[in-house]
Design an enzyme around this catalytic site. Structure first.
Site, short mmCIF file in Angstrom:
data_model
loop_
_atom_site.label_atom_id
_atom_site.label_comp_id
_atom_site.label_asym_id
_atom_site.label_seq_id
_atom_site.Cartn_x
_atom_site.Cartn_y
_atom_site.Cartn_z
N CYS A 49 0.83 -1.21 0.00
CA CYS A 49 0.00 0.00 0.00
C CYS A 49 0.86 1.25 0.00
CB CYS A 49 -0.92 -0.01 1.22
SG CYS A 49 -0.02 -0.30 2.73
N GLU A 85 -3.70 2.66 -8.27
CA GLU A 85 -2.69 1.76 -7.70
C GLU A 85 -2.34 0.71 -8.76
OE1 GLU A 85 -4.76 0.31 -4.07
OE2 GLU A 85 -2.80 0.56 -3.15
#
Ligand code: NAP
Length: 476
Positions: free
Chosen positions: A280, A378
């Site tokens: 992350c 992402e």
């Protein structure tokens, strides 16, 4: 093939229903995990509720002693647990060993923090009153963890919740459940009473609904995608369920012309390629000041090319497989999209030819257009988009131009600039000349759509404590 049970109310429980666990390096199943339905989760929450009063009554020191014993267990099984992380997640074994080490450190940090759930005594404004602020454990916690760090991200929730005096039902990601079962074995061996910690696997959406609607579950702590975070936020409205949310990220890396180039290249490399880019806090965009742009690219590409790709169990591997086929498809799409918008492909860019597992080559793209998918979403893959910038303000504006705000990195030797950046970068964790910033004693979490609340640090314990004001009338 081993079938792993669940851990419910102090017992390892098999089930008639099971699910395969896949090794991403081979795309083959290597184990099975028991699964149960929503009704069994409701029973687990009831058992956790029953276990709560005696657990909360223990002193923080006594709960801390349990956590130290769990840490001892994890430490004594370090190699076996690390191997399991690599088997179910794919990451290189050295990184799995690092994940176990960090897990032990989290357990020990919160073992010690358990004694420090301090309140306050506040000076009274009127005579005949005294004001106290006390901290109480919230109760039963529903913990939901992701696949990318299957052990340590579960520990980041379980350790502080237990330290605070809460009981926990952990739902790991369905595709990486075995580490959670091994953690349960360590908890069991440490003598933690039944119902204090449980592990359950089953239908995620139904489990989420049960945790949200069941009044015995007093808090949900979630790590995963922003998309599922939004689902939980919507669901929490009905019961006003407290949520801690650790969600997605899109970290920028800013490299200034005054940076130590070697430090910047190593830092960007670690921030990008650790965990095969599936972190992350992974660097998603590398922005380099124009005077050193080509030199940075040359050194960065040379390092990226030297990374060894392979099965995480093989010695010396730096880049394991991606987690699943969908991850490979997304990675390749992001590369193709960037190239179609004018990016230069400097290395990698493909699925590793002939591989059975989910391997993608370490990839560096230069001159990537800001509207490219990899600059907005992402990527969760070993793909580094790099672009040039001319001014600090421009770099900062680009860095903050994201719905996410989990982490950011900057490389500079200018102290004034370092302070300007730490004050204005919109991120919960900022690495200045540091590509690996997370540590047990410092708070971790996101701003903007990267989440609510903080894990680790003293804040990590506070996330499982209610703050109560007690106003005490007294004779003076
Ligand atoms: P995900 O799809 O959101 O899943 C995370 C967890 O939520 C899994 O246990 C999943 O269970 C469960 N889940 C899925 N749908 C649910 C629902 N409707 N209700 C309740 N639970 C549900 O995320 P992921 O793909 O595993 O993880 C990658 C994402 O996590 C990335 O966005 C990454 O940035 C983020 N992440 C954030 C942090 C942080 O600290 N901020 C750390 C690591 C990862 P099943 O597996 O059973 O579906």
């Amino acid at each position: 093939m081993t079938t792993y049970p669940l851990y419910l109310n102090g017992q390892f429980v098999p089930s008639a229903t099971t699910m395969a666990v896949i090794n991403p390096a081979t795309a083959d199943a290597f184990a099975m995990i028991a699964t149960v339905d929503r009704a069994r989760l409701a029973t687990a929450l009831a058992d956790a509720h029953a276990a709560f009063p005696p657990w909360r009554r223990l002193t923080g020191k006594a709960r801390g002693a349990y956590l130290h014993r769990i840490a001892d267990q994890v430490e004594s099984r370090r190699d076996e647990i690390a191997r399991t992380i690599t088997l179910e997640n794919g990451k290189p074994l050295a990184q799995s060993l690092g994940e176990v080490t960090m897990t032990v450190d989290h357990l020990r940090w919160f073992a010690e923090e358990a004694r420090r759930a301090y309140g306050r005594v506040i000076p009274n404004q009127v005579d005949g009153k005294r004001h106290l602020v006390i901290k109480s454990p919230m109760g039963v916690v529903g913990a939901i963890s992701p696949w990318n760090f299957p052990l340590v991200l579960a520990a980041r929730k379980v350790a502080p919740a237990l330290a605070a005096g809460c009981t926990v039902v952990l739902k790991p990601a369905s595709q990486t459940p075995i580490c959670a079962v091994l953690l349960a074995e360590c908890v069991h061996a440490a003598g933690v009473p039944p119902g204090v910690f449980q592990v359950i696997v089953g239908p995620s959406s139904a489990f989420g609904d049960e945790m949200l609607s069941n009044p015995l579950c007093r808090k949900i702590t979630f790590t995963g995608s922003t998309e599922v975070g939004r689902v939980l936020i919507r669901g929490a409205a009905a019961s006003v369920k407290p949520l801690s949310l650790e969600l997605g990220g899109h970290a920028p890396v800013l490299v200034f012309a005054d940076a130590d180039l070697d430090v910047a290249v190593e830092g960007a490399l670690a921030a990008k390629f650790r965990n095969t880019g599936q972190s992350c806090i992974a660097a998603n965009r590398v922005l380099v000041e124009r005077p050193i742009y080509e030199r940075f690219l040359e050194a960065f590409v040379a390092k990226a090319r030297s990374l060894k790709v392979g099965d995480g169990l093989e010695p010396g591997v730096d880049i394991g497989p991606l987690f699943d086929e969908a991850g490979v498809a997304k990675a390749v799409e992001h590369v193709e999209d960037a190239v179609a918008r004018g990016a230069r492909l400097l290395c990698g860019g493909r699925r590793v030819p002939g591989s059975r597992g989910f391997f993608v080559e370490p990839t560096v793209l230069a001159d990537v257009a800001p509207q490219s998918a990899c600059m907005r979403e992402e990527t969760f893959a070993p793909i580094a988009p790099v672009c040039a910038f001319d001014r600090e303000e421009e770099a900062l504006e680009q860095a903050n131009a994201s719905i996410y705000g989990l982490s950011a990195y900057a490389f500079t030797t200018n102290l004034d600039r370092a302070f300007r950046l730490m004050e204005t970068l919109e991120a919960g964790t900022i690495g200045i000349n540091d590509g690996v910033p997370s540590t047990s004693q410092c708070p971790f979490g996101g701003v903007k759509q990267s989440g609510w609340g903080r894990e680790l640090g003293t804040e990590g314990l506070d996330a499982f404590l209610e703050t109560k004001h007690v106003s005490l009338g007294m004779r003076v």
